[in-house]
Design an enzyme around this catalytic site. Structure first.
Site, mmCIF file in Angstrom:
data_model
loop_
_atom_site.group_PDB
_atom_site.id
_atom_site.type_symbol
_atom_site.label_atom_id
_atom_site.label_comp_id
_atom_site.label_asym_id
_atom_site.label_seq_id
_atom_site.Cartn_x
_atom_site.Cartn_y
_atom_site.Cartn_z
ATOM 1 N N THR A 79 38.168 51.247 40.431
ATOM 2 C CA THR A 79 38.461 49.833 40.305
ATOM 3 C C THR A 79 39.907 49.574 40.702
ATOM 4 O OG1 THR A 79 36.836 49.502 38.539
ATOM 5 C CG2 THR A 79 38.700 47.982 38.594
ATOM 6 N N SER A 80 40.127 48.604 41.575
ATOM 7 C CA SER A 80 41.472 48.171 41.956
ATOM 8 C C SER A 80 42.258 49.350 42.552
ATOM 9 C CB SER A 80 42.157 47.529 40.736
ATOM 10 O OG SER A 80 43.343 46.899 41.098
#
Ligand SMILES: *[C@@H]1O[C@H](CO)[C@@H](O)[C@H](O)[C@H]1NC(C)=O
Ligand SMILES: *[C@@H]1O[C@H](CO)[C@@H](O)[C@H](O)[C@H]1NC(C)=O
Length: 366
Positions: free
Chosen positions: A138-139
């Protein structure tokens, strides 16, 4: 046998009740680890034979522990019998190194080499299926997934990225690249593809298939990065930038799933900011692990990979609910999203679960 150091963290103990095993720090010397990346393993009691391995990477400021409790990957590991390793970013600020030449280069060093080496160690010493090693994140963890796809295509079979940027987009002297993050780093498909090919010069083997998730109102890593990722990987695979299929409301209302053939898929989430919550069962489907069961032999990749023709009619693959937004006023089920910036669904969890924040953008019923 694995050698572990006990990880005495309250959250791990709380969530351990629902799991067959617990998160353990890997203390074995798994090879060169230039930046001292800490590694944590979730090994379910029942493993597939041979077990696949998923590398799961947290967002900036996150920890292995937070990503372990904040995603359903460990519960799915119990169901399907794969291993999950949660690396922990060593830099201050806990972002992954996605900018240095070392991290972007095959066997060049930094965080990516540590992750490559722990995978190699588990293949050599713990029977991990070398053909079924995957990465998700994520990210910052999504950016790192792209780094691994580019620099270690020989190790990874597939990646699934939640709100990241193209491989090489952050390249340069600084850990943060605002030209890239704001979606102003625009290149041609050829230029983006050349960056990936430079990550492992001379490599001619198969490349990992890549799945991108991105929100249309992401103001941390602007959604232009989604389009640049598609340019990059369609070029790497030599396929058209025009989707073969693009199904709306897939896997949930407001999302669309565009397929560029069997190796590139882009899921755009309308009205979703930074970051798109992990849709773990969907990611497992992309990895071809949905039919895997503990104890049994891993089904052949050809029988478990999601054929592009089924993309318009996704099959429910596991009883664990994903992050589908329930109607406001309803309660959110175990593992469902229950809060975060931009969240408009239920914020109360079905008893006995409580709504716990993974980060500012994602809370989950645990
Ligand atoms: C990048 O790193 C690799 C591996 O260490 C090295 O061979 C190469 O010369 C470096 N490239 C640049 C532009 O510094
Ligand atoms: C897929 O279709 C949706 C809805 O029309 C659109 O917003 C999205 O941009 C399309 N995706 C791609 C990759 O073209």
């Amino acid at each position: 046998m694995f050698v572990f150091k006990s990880l005495l963290v309250a959250a791990a103990i709380a969530s351990a009740n629902a799991l067959t095993s617990s998160l353990q720090q890997i203390t074995a010397n798994f090879g060169t680890n230039p930046t001292n990346v800490q590694m944590y393993l979730y090994q379910p009691t029942a493993l597939a034979s041979p077990p696949p391995l998923i590398i799961a990477m947290h967002y900036c400021g996150g920890t292995a522990q937070a990503y372990f409790t904040g995603t359903a990957l460990a519960q799915l590991a119990d169901q399907h019998g794969f291993l999950v390793i949660y690396p922990q970013a060593p830099a201050s600020g806990a972002c992954w190194d996605v900018n240095t030449n070392a991290t972007l280069t095959h066997n060049g060093g930094s965080d990516s080499l540590a992750i490559a080496n722990v995978v190699r160690y588990f293949i050599a010493n713990h029977g991990v299926d070398a053909t079924r090693v995957f990465a998700t994140g994520t990210s910052s963890g999504a950016m790192m997934t792209n780094v691994l796809m580019g620099a270690y295509p020989d190790i990874f079979a597939a990646g699934s990225l939640y709100s990241g940027v193209p491989y090489g987009c952050f390249a340069g002297p600084n850990a943060w690249n605002s030209q890239c993050s704001t979606g102003e780093l625009i290149m041609t498909p050829q230029q983006w593809g050349d960056l990936v090919r430079a990550g492992y010069p001379g490599y001619t083997g198969t490349r990992p298939k890549v799945q991108f998730w991105h929100g249309t109102i992401d103001t941390t890593l602007y959604p232009q990065n989604f389009w640049e990722e598609i340019k990059q990987w369609t070029n790497v695979f030599g396929v058209s930038q025009t989707p073969v299929t693009n199904t709306t409301n897939d896997p949930q209302a407001g999302y669309s799933r565009a397929s560029f053939g069997p190796n590139v898929q882009g899921i755009l989430a309308q009205g979703v900011g930074h970051t798109v919550p992990e849709h773990e069962t969907d990611t497992l489907n992309w990895f071809g692990l949905s039919a895997l069961v503990p104890g049994g032999a891993a089904p052949a990749p050809t029988t478990t990979a999601v054929p592009t023709t089924t993309i318009s009619t996704p099959t429910p693959i596991t009883p664990i609910p994903t992050t589908t937004a329930p109607a406001t006023g309803a309660t959110a089920a175990h593992w469902a999203q229950c809060g975060g910036i931009g969240w408009t669904g239920a914020t109360v969890c079905a008893s006995p679960f409580t709504c716990q924040a993974s980060n500012a953008y994602y809370s989950q019923c645990l």
